[in-house]
Scaffold this active site. Structure first.
Site, mmCIF file in Angstrom:
data_model
loop_
_atom_site.group_PDB
_atom_site.id
_atom_site.type_symbol
_atom_site.label_atom_id
_atom_site.label_comp_id
_atom_site.label_asym_id
_atom_site.label_seq_id
_atom_site.Cartn_x
_atom_site.Cartn_y
_atom_site.Cartn_z
ATOM 1 N N ASP A 142 1.625 -6.309 4.115
ATOM 2 C CA ASP A 142 0.792 -5.367 4.888
ATOM 3 C C ASP A 142 0.523 -5.709 6.353
ATOM 4 O O ASP A 142 -0.084 -6.682 6.523
ATOM 5 C CB ASP A 142 -0.286 -5.101 4.216
ATOM 6 N N GLY A 194 4.905 2.912 8.051
ATOM 7 C CA GLY A 194 6.096 4.123 8.465
ATOM 8 C C GLY A 194 6.390 3.958 9.951
ATOM 9 O O GLY A 194 7.210 4.439 10.551
ATOM 10 N N ASP A 215 -2.411 5.291 5.048
ATOM 11 C CA ASP A 215 -3.058 5.422 3.646
ATOM 12 C C ASP A 215 -3.392 6.755 3.136
ATOM 13 O O ASP A 215 -3.804 7.694 3.690
ATOM 14 C CB ASP A 215 -4.344 4.609 3.606
HETATM 15 C C1 GLA Z 1 -4.182 -1.110 4.080
HETATM 16 C C2 GLA Z 1 -3.107 -0.599 2.929
HETATM 17 C C3 GLA Z 1 -3.619 -0.073 1.761
HETATM 18 C C4 GLA Z 1 -4.469 -1.191 0.964
HETATM 19 C C5 GLA Z 1 -5.310 -2.046 2.033
HETATM 20 C C6 GLA Z 1 -6.069 -3.190 1.690
HETATM 21 O O1 GLA Z 1 -4.912 -0.125 4.268
HETATM 22 O O2 GLA Z 1 -2.305 0.526 3.584
HETATM 23 O O3 GLA Z 1 -2.575 0.188 0.763
HETATM 24 O O4 GLA Z 1 -3.638 -2.371 0.667
HETATM 25 O O5 GLA Z 1 -4.760 -2.333 3.137
HETATM 26 O O6 GLA Z 1 -6.847 -3.731 2.732
#
Ligand code: GLA
Length: 390
Positions: A142, A194, A215
């Site tokens: 991430d 993305g 998200d």
């Molecule tokens: C980001 C990701 C989420 C999740 C959070 C965790 O926002 O996009 O899917 O993994 O981090 O902190």
């Protein structure tokens, strides 16, 4: 030119192993949408038990992914340990494997994860090796605090629009290479919302899936905003490489039953990874019927491996289709309006000039041989999902 050719050849040589890792969109469960930063080892074990007892595992949901907040401190050798809520990661992995499930974990290319825990920057090889020794099968990586590194590059090279993107791709490639070097098949899932069109470079860094959006949350508005914005991405998905419009919210309680059916229908038409994100110990009958509908799952997992796309849109009404194996087509008739509406599809337009047999996925009913234009009354925020063809 020669170097480029070699790089492309090298990628193709690695490609068969990628498609073996995710021949169909990965299915499983992830801790974030329900447990978020409170997740514990006991929650993960309970989720694993529930995947088995509810029939979710048998339906195909095999990855159990521990999202953010499992990380503890690095020791004097730089080796990362889990925190007190996860006393023994190897034992947790063994437990999941003993249940016929797979073990997923989460990190970031930055110094910190989105929740502020240790990321992998500067420790990529070491972390990949640690994951392998724990028996990890899946890594979600991430972007999070790596955005700060990208900001620095943008400030230093304001004229060079590609500098930050190239740095991001290099960071994702670094972990992809580190995972491959472990010799353990670890499915690599990119999460950078993305940015920079990961569907174009994701496979080249060893990824089997990549997030296409920011998200999701447990609201109809957010879910449809993501789902219907996926039009045009179908060409970038296929066996071994999937667009990921984020995890499922089905069962988390803030959408209605029709809305959750819309969520599942859109995601299966998109050949999206199906990562449930609900509390599996509290599934209602409706949640189970939606998440474990065998026809819906078969649309998602179909061996042709094609992502669906929009056929047409008229105001709040949408028709999406997904080509399936054996000449069949999945069709979703969506109604985003506040009243029940008629939605139609012309059988000839989806490749059946003489009509075809059809099955209604949510009613679990064969509709016989349809011809001409099929029209159904679709409830507000609902969907009719069909499989057309023999
Ligand atoms: C980001 C990701 C989420 C999740 C959070 C965790 O926002 O996009 O899917 O993994 O981090 O902190």
């Amino acid at each position: 030119m020669r170097a480029l050719k070699f790089a492309v050849l090298a990628w193709w040589a690695a490609a068969p192993c990628l498609s073996q890792m995710a021949p169909a969109p990965p299915m499983g469960w992830n801790s974030w949408n329900h447990f978020a930063e409170k997740v514990t080892d006991a929650d993960i074990r309970a989720a694993a038990d529930a995947l088995v007892s509810t029939g979710m595992r048998a339906a195909g949901y095999v990855y159990v992914n521990v999202d953010d907040t499992w990380q503890g401190k690095r020791d004097e050798h730089g080796v990362l340990h889990s925190n007190e809520r996860f006393p023994d990661m190897k034992a947790l992995g063994d437990y999941l494997h003993s249940k016929g499930l797979k073990f997923g974990l989460y990190s970031s290319p930055g110094p910190r994860t989105c929740a502020g825990y240790a990321g992998s920057l500067g420790h990529e090889t070491q972390d990949a090796q640690t994951y392998a020794t724990w028996g990890v099968d899946f890594l979600k990586y991430d972007l999070c605090s790596f955005q700060e590194e990208l900001g620095k590059v943008r400030a230093a090279h304001p004229q060079d629009r590609d500098a930050a993107k190239n740095l991001m791709i290099a960071a994702y490639r670094k972990m992809g290479d580190a995972l491959r070097a472990t010799g353990r098949p670890i499915l690599y899932s990119l999460c950078q919302y993305g940015v920079g069109q990961p569907w174009k470079w994701g496979p080249g860094v060893g990824a089997s899936m990549w997030r296409t959006t920011d998200d999701i949350d447990d609201s109809y508005g957010r879910m449809i905003a993501i789902g219907f914005s996926q039009a045009g991405l179908a060409q970038f998905a296929g066996p071994g490489h999937w667009n990921d419009p984020d995890m499922l919210e089905i069962g988390n309680g803030k959408m209605g039953e029709e809305e959750y059916r819309t969520h599942m229908s859109l995601w299966v038409l998109l050949a999206a990874p199906l990562l449930a994100g609900n509390d599996l110990s509290k599934m209602t009958v409706a949640d189970k019927r939606i998440l474990m509908n065998a026809d819906a799952i078969a649309i998602d997992q179909d061996s042709l491996g094609k992502q669906g796309d929009r056929l047409y849109q008229s105001g709040d009404l949408d028709v999406w289709t997904k080509p399936l194996s054996r000449g069949r087509v999945a069709v979703g008739l969506f109604n985003r309006s506040w009243s029940n509406r008629e939605v139609s599809v012309d059988l000839a337009e989806i490749g059946f000039p003489n009509g075809a047999a059809a099955r209604d996925v949510w009613k679990q009913k064969d509709l016989g041989h349809l011809t001409g234009v099929f029209t159904d009354t679709v409830p507000t925020h609902g969907v009719t999902l069909l499989i057309v063809g023999q």
